[in-house]
Design an enzyme around this catalytic site. Sequence first.
Site, PDB file in Angstrom:
ATOM      1  N   TYR A 134       0.860  -1.196   0.000  1.00 40.39           N
ATOM      2  CA  TYR A 134       0.000   0.000   0.000  1.00 40.39           C
ATOM      3  C   TYR A 134       0.884   1.230   0.000  1.00 40.39           C
ATOM      4  O   TYR A 134       1.546   1.537   0.986  1.00 40.39           O
ATOM      5  CB  TYR A 134      -0.916  -0.029   1.221  1.00 40.39           C
ATOM      6  CG  TYR A 134      -1.849   1.157   1.377  1.00 40.39           C
ATOM      7  CD1 TYR A 134      -2.134   2.027   0.321  1.00 40.39           C
ATOM      8  CD2 TYR A 134      -2.472   1.394   2.599  1.00 40.39           C
ATOM      9  CE1 TYR A 134      -2.995   3.101   0.481  1.00 40.39           C
ATOM     10  CE2 TYR A 134      -3.348   2.465   2.773  1.00 40.39           C
ATOM     11  CZ  TYR A 134      -3.598   3.315   1.713  1.00 40.39           C
ATOM     12  OH  TYR A 134      -4.453   4.376   1.877  1.00 40.39           O
ATOM     13  N   LYS A 162      -1.836  -1.563  -3.685  1.00 39.16           N
ATOM     14  CA  LYS A 162      -2.815  -0.476  -3.672  1.00 39.16           C
ATOM     15  C   LYS A 162      -2.017   0.795  -3.873  1.00 39.16           C
ATOM     16  O   LYS A 162      -1.260   1.206  -3.002  1.00 39.16           O
ATOM     17  CB  LYS A 162      -3.576  -0.457  -2.346  1.00 39.16           C
ATOM     18  CG  LYS A 162      -4.522   0.737  -2.185  1.00 39.16           C
ATOM     19  CD  LYS A 162      -5.149   0.744  -0.786  1.00 39.16           C
ATOM     20  CE  LYS A 162      -6.041   1.962  -0.588  1.00 39.16           C
ATOM     21  NZ  LYS A 162      -6.629   2.010   0.779  1.00 39.16           N
TER      22      LYS A 162
END
Length: 295
Positions: A134, A162
């Site tokens: 992320y 992400k």
Amino acid sequence: MNIGRIVTAMVTPFNEQDQVNLEATCQLVNELIANGSDALVVGGTTGESPTLTTDEKMALFHTVVEAAGGRVPVIAGTGSNNTRASIELSKKVEDLGVDGIMLVTPYYNKPSQEGLFQHFKAISESTSLPIMLYNIPGRSGVNLDAETTLRLAELRNIVSIKEASGNLDQIAEIIEHSPADFSVYSGDDSLTLPLLSIGGTGVVSVASHIIGNEMQEMVQLFLSGQVERAAAIHRKLLPLMKTLFMTPNPTAVKAALELKGLPVGHVRLPLVPLTAEEQRQLELAINPQFNMFVS
């Protein structure tokens, strides 16, 4: 790890005593699954993970796995800016039945690219679970460069990212040069369609708490080649997506869920609730065309 196109980064419900509300968590899981979520991320930064104790996180992970009941994959947010603590938590969740883990880039301590690589590598070597990276430089203070992401994508269980840098050039480079089975998700709701257009997989979303079915429709239209219709939905959803981030996340989306009748409660300090003016802006953005009714 196939987690679909619309992955919801769940908020953490709290009760009036500032405790994690596990009953409301189960209700939220069912609501999200019924309204377009292909998978759930639990205890991530949208779930206010820096304010949760390890015991609270474990109870939350267990509750969501049980509530989901195998209907959708469950991803546990086990990342932090403490490598050793992230390793310990990642090991603990293996026995809970989660389908993978999400690791945020270390915040505050601003490691070098080599430090970031070694941080994620150490965690990946400690667990057999699939890992989603992320990258969120706006909050962590450091960007996970494309080159570093591509190095990490070669590790056996780092399978997706992400990407919330907002940098489509960087994201395109990752998509172009990563292994075929490495998935790239938008970390910004408003960039879902642009990311799909350059070969991305989907979105890890906040707005899907409120407009999950509409986002799912947009994605499916794009995938079926109906790009103009998908773009029209994107433009229609954009104002609400923007409004949900007018204050530090997840303040506005929690208020929006309360307007929908879901008892997710407040945000924990140091975040504070919406002001009266911000609440008014949110209510104006919740458009009747989404069948949302504010009482």
